[in-house]
Motif scaffolding. Sequence first.
Motif, mmCIF file in Angstrom:
data_model
loop_
_atom_site.group_PDB
_atom_site.id
_atom_site.type_symbol
_atom_site.label_atom_id
_atom_site.label_comp_id
_atom_site.label_asym_id
_atom_site.label_seq_id
_atom_site.Cartn_x
_atom_site.Cartn_y
_atom_site.Cartn_z
ATOM 1 N N ASP A 54 49.584 95.456 -77.712
ATOM 2 C CA ASP A 54 50.536 95.030 -78.734
ATOM 3 C C ASP A 54 50.801 93.528 -78.700
ATOM 4 O OD1 ASP A 54 50.696 97.645 -79.523
ATOM 5 O OD2 ASP A 54 52.730 97.990 -78.781
ATOM 6 N N LYS A 55 50.723 92.923 -77.524
ATOM 7 C CA LYS A 55 51.026 91.498 -77.431
ATOM 8 C C LYS A 55 49.989 90.636 -78.143
ATOM 9 C CE LYS A 55 49.129 91.215 -72.701
ATOM 10 N NZ LYS A 55 49.208 92.664 -72.398
ATOM 11 N N LEU A 56 48.807 91.180 -78.421
ATOM 12 C CA LEU A 56 47.797 90.407 -79.140
ATOM 13 C C LEU A 56 48.265 90.069 -80.550
ATOM 14 C CD1 LEU A 56 44.576 92.381 -78.082
ATOM 15 C CD2 LEU A 56 45.534 90.321 -77.038
ATOM 16 N N ALA A 57 49.107 90.928 -81.119
ATOM 17 C CA ALA A 57 49.560 90.725 -82.498
ATOM 18 C C ALA A 57 50.558 89.586 -82.616
ATOM 19 C CB ALA A 57 50.174 92.013 -83.041
ATOM 20 N N ILE A 58 51.170 89.160 -81.506
ATOM 21 C CA ILE A 58 52.178 88.093 -81.588
ATOM 22 C C ILE A 58 51.726 86.833 -80.846
ATOM 23 C CG2 ILE A 58 54.044 89.769 -81.827
ATOM 24 C CD1 ILE A 58 54.824 88.956 -78.878
ATOM 25 N N GLN A 59 50.442 86.742 -80.528
ATOM 26 C CA GLN A 59 49.963 85.567 -79.813
ATOM 27 C C GLN A 59 50.112 84.320 -80.668
ATOM 28 O OE1 GLN A 59 45.532 85.435 -79.343
ATOM 29 N NE2 GLN A 59 45.610 87.398 -80.437
ATOM 30 N N GLU A 60 50.378 83.209 -79.995
ATOM 31 C CA GLU A 60 50.549 81.930 -80.676
ATOM 32 C C GLU A 60 49.571 80.908 -80.113
ATOM 33 O OE1 GLU A 60 55.356 82.418 -81.558
ATOM 34 O OE2 GLU A 60 54.635 80.691 -80.415
ATOM 35 N N THR A 61 49.254 79.928 -80.921
ATOM 36 C CA THR A 61 48.499 78.776 -80.451
ATOM 37 C C THR A 61 49.448 77.866 -79.685
ATOM 38 O OG1 THR A 61 46.994 78.891 -82.328
ATOM 39 C CG2 THR A 61 47.104 76.797 -81.140
ATOM 40 N N PHE A 62 49.008 77.374 -78.541
ATOM 41 C CA PHE A 62 49.873 76.516 -77.737
ATOM 42 C C PHE A 62 50.334 75.312 -78.560
ATOM 43 C CE2 PHE A 62 50.127 73.114 -74.302
ATOM 44 C CZ PHE A 62 51.423 73.461 -73.943
ATOM 45 N N GLY A 63 51.654 75.131 -78.630
ATOM 46 C CA GLY A 63 52.234 74.009 -79.349
ATOM 47 C C GLY A 63 52.751 74.347 -80.725
ATOM 48 N N ALA A 64 52.505 75.573 -81.187
ATOM 49 C CA ALA A 64 52.963 75.935 -82.530
ATOM 50 C C ALA A 64 53.207 77.432 -82.604
ATOM 51 C CB ALA A 64 51.924 75.527 -83.574
ATOM 52 N N GLY A 65 54.311 77.810 -83.239
ATOM 53 C CA GLY A 65 54.594 79.222 -83.420
ATOM 54 C C GLY A 65 56.085 79.500 -83.380
ATOM 55 N N PRO A 66 56.515 80.599 -83.985
ATOM 56 C CA PRO A 66 57.948 80.882 -84.087
ATOM 57 C C PRO A 66 58.627 81.103 -82.737
ATOM 58 C CG PRO A 66 56.624 82.735 -84.892
ATOM 59 C CD PRO A 66 55.697 81.589 -84.723
ATOM 60 N N ILE A 67 57.946 81.699 -81.771
ATOM 61 C CA ILE A 67 58.585 81.901 -80.464
ATOM 62 C C ILE A 67 58.772 80.566 -79.770
ATOM 63 C CG2 ILE A 67 58.392 82.999 -78.204
ATOM 64 C CD1 ILE A 67 56.760 85.230 -79.553
ATOM 65 N N GLN A 68 57.759 79.713 -79.821
ATOM 66 C CA GLN A 68 57.883 78.393 -79.217
ATOM 67 C C GLN A 68 58.932 77.549 -79.924
ATOM 68 O OE1 GLN A 68 53.786 76.751 -77.847
ATOM 69 N NE2 GLN A 68 53.288 78.458 -79.235
ATOM 70 N N ASP A 69 59.023 77.671 -81.242
ATOM 71 C CA ASP A 69 60.063 76.948 -81.985
ATOM 72 C C ASP A 69 61.453 77.414 -81.554
ATOM 73 O OD1 ASP A 69 58.076 75.623 -83.365
ATOM 74 O OD2 ASP A 69 58.243 76.861 -85.172
ATOM 75 N N THR A 86 57.347 84.475 -70.024
ATOM 76 C CA THR A 86 55.960 84.340 -70.490
ATOM 77 C C THR A 86 55.886 84.697 -71.967
ATOM 78 O OG1 THR A 86 55.243 86.629 -70.030
ATOM 79 C CG2 THR A 86 55.050 85.017 -68.229
ATOM 80 N N ILE A 87 54.935 84.048 -72.633
ATOM 81 C CA ILE A 87 54.570 84.433 -73.995
ATOM 82 C C ILE A 87 53.046 84.510 -74.068
ATOM 83 C CG2 ILE A 87 56.614 83.296 -74.932
ATOM 84 C CD1 ILE A 87 54.769 81.196 -76.146
ATOM 85 N N ALA A 88 52.556 85.220 -75.060
ATOM 86 C CA ALA A 88 51.112 85.374 -75.250
ATOM 87 C C ALA A 88 50.576 84.182 -76.022
ATOM 88 C CB ALA A 88 50.822 86.670 -75.998
ATOM 89 N N LEU A 89 49.676 83.433 -75.386
ATOM 90 C CA LEU A 89 49.023 82.308 -76.038
ATOM 91 C C LEU A 89 47.531 82.613 -76.249
ATOM 92 C CD1 LEU A 89 50.567 79.201 -74.236
ATOM 93 C CD2 LEU A 89 51.234 80.227 -76.425
ATOM 94 N N ARG A 90 46.999 82.093 -77.330
ATOM 95 C CA ARG A 90 45.587 82.341 -77.645
ATOM 96 C C ARG A 90 44.676 81.813 -76.541
ATOM 97 N NH1 ARG A 90 47.679 81.658 -82.829
ATOM 98 N NH2 ARG A 90 47.280 83.498 -84.120
ATOM 99 N N SER A 91 43.642 82.581 -76.278
ATOM 100 C CA SER A 91 42.632 82.197 -75.304
ATOM 101 C C SER A 91 41.294 82.075 -76.017
ATOM 102 C CB SER A 91 42.538 83.245 -74.194
ATOM 103 O OG SER A 91 41.897 84.422 -74.677
ATOM 104 N N GLU A 92 40.250 81.849 -75.228
ATOM 105 C CA GLU A 92 38.906 81.744 -75.795
ATOM 106 C C GLU A 92 38.314 83.112 -76.128
ATOM 107 O OE1 GLU A 92 38.588 81.476 -71.244
ATOM 108 O OE2 GLU A 92 39.966 80.863 -72.849
ATOM 109 N N HIS A 93 39.020 84.194 -75.756
ATOM 110 C CA HIS A 93 38.540 85.545 -76.010
ATOM 111 C C HIS A 93 39.330 86.173 -77.155
ATOM 112 C CE1 HIS A 93 36.015 85.771 -72.376
ATOM 113 N NE2 HIS A 93 36.969 85.048 -71.804
ATOM 114 N N ALA A 94 38.632 86.771 -78.089
ATOM 115 C CA ALA A 94 39.288 87.332 -79.270
ATOM 116 C C ALA A 94 40.208 88.489 -78.931
ATOM 117 C CB ALA A 94 38.237 87.788 -80.279
ATOM 118 N N THR A 95 39.909 89.216 -77.856
ATOM 119 C CA THR A 95 40.686 90.418 -77.536
ATOM 120 C C THR A 95 41.567 90.241 -76.300
ATOM 121 O OG1 THR A 95 38.834 91.307 -76.235
ATOM 122 C CG2 THR A 95 38.954 91.912 -78.572
#
Length: 273
Positions: A54-69, A86-95
């Motif tokens: 489920d956390k994949l659906a709310i991942q953010e790009t580091f430096g931008a996103g509603p949770i970081q805001d 902790t928050i889910a940040l995008r990685s180099e892996h799609a899943t």
Amino acid sequence: MQSVQVCAIQMISGPVVADNLQRAKLLIAQAAQAGAKLVLLPEYFAMMGQTDQDKLAIQETFGAGPIQDFLAAAAREHDIYLVAGTIALRSEHATKVKNSCLVFDPAGACIARYDKIHLFGFDSDTEQFCESNTIVAGDAVVTFDTPFGRVGLAICYDLRFPELFRQVDGVDIWLLPAAFTATTGRAHWEVLLRARAIENQCFVIAADQGGEHPSGRTTYGHSMIIDPWGQVLNCLASGDGLVVAELKASQMQRVRSSLPALSHRVLSLPASD
């Protein structure tokens, strides 16, 4: 190090991000009203989903996103160092994502990021966990400096690996956001936290998830603040709420001067390949 009032926030996060952020907002405000200048949220504070995916659906790009805001605004509003569990940040892996702890200064700037290094794996008759299915491990120990001392970051399962806490010298306060299971928490949580404080002669602040979540998972709670002698200064057994204490610089200085174990170290960590 300078003396400072700090707070570990304990939550029972659910699957709805907006609800969790609203609760976190209230608890952060209460922590600031209690005089805390350093506030720590638990691991997965923004969402504990029904499944690990489920956390994949709310991942953010580091430096931008509603949770970081949200986090940046809260730090600015209350003039605090806010350490965002902790928050889910995008990685180099799609899943898969990075499970990342972000630090916001009183101006709302993100001044540090730590990606969880050790990924939890547990398989018993009743519980199975495998974080590596959805998380990419980090590879660097992170510290940051504040007016009240140098602070180190670790996350949950990292607690079991004392070598992480010896990778850097001069850390006054270690922070550990967590979502420790009730099973492992009852057996190991407090003894490991106190050991890390004693062996490194530093303060440890641990913010845990603390109750039964909508998914059916139960986390251990017992968020606590520990001094360099290994004494628990404050603890919340269960439920959401605050753990507040003053970290006294004189206490750490007294421990390190009367029992200078850190300067007595003989063996060093083995060199990595």
